[in-house]
Design an enzyme around this catalytic site. Sequence first.
Site, PDB file in Angstrom:
ATOM      1  N   GLY A  13       0.832  -1.209   0.000  1.00 42.69           N
ATOM      2  CA  GLY A  13       0.000   0.000   0.000  1.00 42.69           C
ATOM      3  C   GLY A  13       0.862   1.253   0.000  1.00 42.69           C
ATOM      4  CB  SER A  15      -0.221   3.687  -4.316  1.00 42.98           C
ATOM      5  OG  SER A  15      -1.277   3.091  -3.572  1.00 42.98           O
ATOM      6  CB  VAL A  65      -1.767  -7.552   0.475  1.00 48.10           C
ATOM      7  CG1 VAL A  65      -0.667  -6.641  -0.026  1.00 48.10           C
ATOM      8  CG2 VAL A  65      -2.861  -6.784   1.195  1.00 48.10           C
ATOM      9  CG  ASN A  91       0.803   1.258   4.883  1.00 49.18           C
ATOM     10  OD1 ASN A  91       0.476   1.983   5.819  1.00 49.18           O
ATOM     11  ND2 ASN A  91       0.377   1.492   3.634  1.00 49.18           N
ATOM     12  CE1 TYR A 160      -8.440  -0.668   9.788  1.00 47.42           C
ATOM     13  CE2 TYR A 160      -8.671   0.081  12.050  1.00 47.42           C
ATOM     14  CZ  TYR A 160      -7.997   0.110  10.846  1.00 47.42           C
ATOM     15  OH  TYR A 160      -6.891   0.909  10.693  1.00 47.42           O
TER      16      TYR A 160
HETATM   17  P1  NAP Z   1      -5.444   4.927   2.552  1.00 45.56           P
HETATM   18  O1  NAP Z   1      -5.149   6.376   2.433  1.00 45.56           O
HETATM   19  O2  NAP Z   1      -6.824   4.442   2.315  1.00 45.56           O
HETATM   20  O3  NAP Z   1      -4.418   4.101   1.646  1.00 45.56           O
HETATM   21  C1  NAP Z   1      -4.522   2.691   1.671  1.00 45.56           C
HETATM   22  C2  NAP Z   1      -3.381   2.085   0.934  1.00 45.56           C
HETATM   23  O4  NAP Z   1      -3.487   0.644   1.042  1.00 45.56           O
HETATM   24  C3  NAP Z   1      -3.397   2.410  -0.549  1.00 45.56           C
HETATM   25  O5  NAP Z   1      -2.057   2.521  -1.002  1.00 45.56           O
HETATM   26  C4  NAP Z   1      -4.065   1.180  -1.178  1.00 45.56           C
HETATM   27  O6  NAP Z   1      -3.623   0.908  -2.484  1.00 45.56           O
HETATM   28  C5  NAP Z   1      -3.548   0.096  -0.255  1.00 45.56           C
HETATM   29  N1  NAP Z   1      -4.406  -1.100  -0.242  1.00 45.56           N
HETATM   30  C6  NAP Z   1      -5.651  -1.245   0.255  1.00 45.56           C
HETATM   31  N2  NAP Z   1      -6.099  -2.500   0.093  1.00 45.56           N
HETATM   32  C7  NAP Z   1      -5.093  -3.173  -0.529  1.00 45.56           C
HETATM   33  C8  NAP Z   1      -4.918  -4.489  -0.967  1.00 45.56           C
HETATM   34  N3  NAP Z   1      -5.880  -5.411  -0.798  1.00 45.56           N
HETATM   35  N4  NAP Z   1      -3.749  -4.838  -1.556  1.00 45.56           N
HETATM   36  C9  NAP Z   1      -2.750  -3.934  -1.718  1.00 45.56           C
HETATM   37  N5  NAP Z   1      -2.859  -2.651  -1.333  1.00 45.56           N
HETATM   38  C10 NAP Z   1      -4.013  -2.277  -0.740  1.00 45.56           C
HETATM   39  O7  NAP Z   1      -5.068   4.443   4.034  1.00 45.56           O
HETATM   40  P2  NAP Z   1      -4.010   5.005   5.094  1.00 45.56           P
HETATM   41  O8  NAP Z   1      -4.711   5.898   6.003  1.00 45.56           O
HETATM   42  O9  NAP Z   1      -2.766   5.420   4.422  1.00 45.56           O
HETATM   43  O10 NAP Z   1      -3.784   3.628   5.911  1.00 45.56           O
HETATM   44  C11 NAP Z   1      -2.585   2.890   5.843  1.00 45.56           C
HETATM   45  C12 NAP Z   1      -2.591   1.892   7.000  1.00 45.56           C
HETATM   46  O11 NAP Z   1      -2.694   2.632   8.236  1.00 45.56           O
HETATM   47  C13 NAP Z   1      -3.780   0.940   6.975  1.00 45.56           C
HETATM   48  O12 NAP Z   1      -3.356  -0.357   7.340  1.00 45.56           O
HETATM   49  C14 NAP Z   1      -4.710   1.509   8.018  1.00 45.56           C
HETATM   50  O13 NAP Z   1      -5.531   0.515   8.586  1.00 45.56           O
HETATM   51  C15 NAP Z   1      -3.746   2.097   9.016  1.00 45.56           C
HETATM   52  N6  NAP Z   1      -4.344   3.153   9.853  1.00 45.56           N
HETATM   53  C16 NAP Z   1      -4.829   4.314   9.296  1.00 45.56           C
HETATM   54  C17 NAP Z   1      -5.400   5.272  10.121  1.00 45.56           C
HETATM   55  C18 NAP Z   1      -5.942   6.578   9.601  1.00 45.56           C
HETATM   56  O14 NAP Z   1      -6.610   7.329  10.358  1.00 45.56           O
HETATM   57  N7  NAP Z   1      -5.708   6.944   8.364  1.00 45.56           N
HETATM   58  C19 NAP Z   1      -5.485   5.053  11.507  1.00 45.56           C
HETATM   59  C20 NAP Z   1      -4.992   3.856  12.014  1.00 45.56           C
HETATM   60  C21 NAP Z   1      -4.418   2.922  11.187  1.00 45.56           C
HETATM   61  P3  NAP Z   1      -4.449   1.430  -3.796  1.00 45.56           P
HETATM   62  O15 NAP Z   1      -4.569   2.907  -3.662  1.00 45.56           O
HETATM   63  O16 NAP Z   1      -3.577   1.007  -4.938  1.00 45.56           O
HETATM   64  O17 NAP Z   1      -5.775   0.737  -3.771  1.00 45.56           O
END
Ligand code: NAP
Length: 256
Positions: A13, A15, A65, A91, A160
């Site tokens: 992830g 990107s 993934v 991630n 989640y």
């Molecule tokens: P995001 O902005 O929604 O980005 C998600 C990323 O994960 C994107 O690069 C997406 O790729 C990739 N992805 C999703 N499903 C996938 C799959 N099945 N296979 C490969 N890639 C996949 O999320 P984020 O906020 O950066 O979150 C990153 C991590 O931090 C996650 O694990 C999330 O649970 C955790 N987190 C986030 C928060 C928050 O408030 N943002 C809080 C706690 C934890 P594509 O764009 O190519 O689809």
Amino acid sequence: MSGLEGRNALVTGGSRGIGRAISLRLAEMGANVAVNYANSQSAAEEVASEIADLGVIAKTYKADVSDRESCEAMVAQAISDFGQIDILINNAGIGSSGIDRPTVTEATYDQFNLLIGANLWGPIHMCKALVPHMRDAARSDIVMISSVATDSYSERMGLYSIGKAGMEALAYTLAKEERVHGMRVNVVAPGLVDTDMGRKLITLLPGSDDMRERDATAPFGFVCTPEDIAAAVAYLVSEDGRYLTNQRIAVNGGGF
Ligand code: NAP
């Protein structure tokens, strides 16, 4: 902080959002980076281009993934391209906001499969494919990007939280099983972060839908940025973090 020269990282992830910031931060420290994406090809290529401008190597890999064969193919290609992968950042994830936060009994099995697939099977597939290879490195690191959701197990966050709790169990088990091979395995658990996922989540929570309006009530006067999460990851995989394994860092400004 430098010190990752000659090391090769794979960021799932990579990107967008947190994975993008981690990819860039590791590259700034000297690592070559394999940037995984599922759908956002152009965003992944932009990240790779920014990384190349830093003077290290970046390649992009499309793989869902949650799919074992896709993970195995990506890992085989990345090892072929880089020779060795010695940093894995699990991630990639899907938030509960992505499926409108059903309760456990409301949730369909398709919704369970989607969230458990990305948040738990993803890290399992990646570790099963990469850990045996990573043992060849004198030092290797795995960082799981979990969530403070595993501190509270809040209602409507079950699908989640279940995935993230399993991911943390995977980390703590591998930390013990693989230490003999020089592997450090740690967890970084963000609170709310200003990303696409975070912006979607706040539309479903009490309070403002505007991240900048939320700054006023956030710890230290600002909502956590992807770069704050990347900084914790950078510390763990750096030389300064060499004696840390089996640990969890909550990056949520204290969270109270
Ligand atoms: P995001 O902005 O929604 O980005 C998600 C990323 O994960 C994107 O690069 C997406 O790729 C990739 N992805 C999703 N499903 C996938 C799959 N099945 N296979 C490969 N890639 C996949 O999320 P984020 O906020 O950066 O979150 C990153 C991590 O931090 C996650 O694990 C999330 O649970 C955790 N987190 C986030 C928060 C928050 O408030 N943002 C809080 C706690 C934890 P594509 O764009 O190519 O689809």
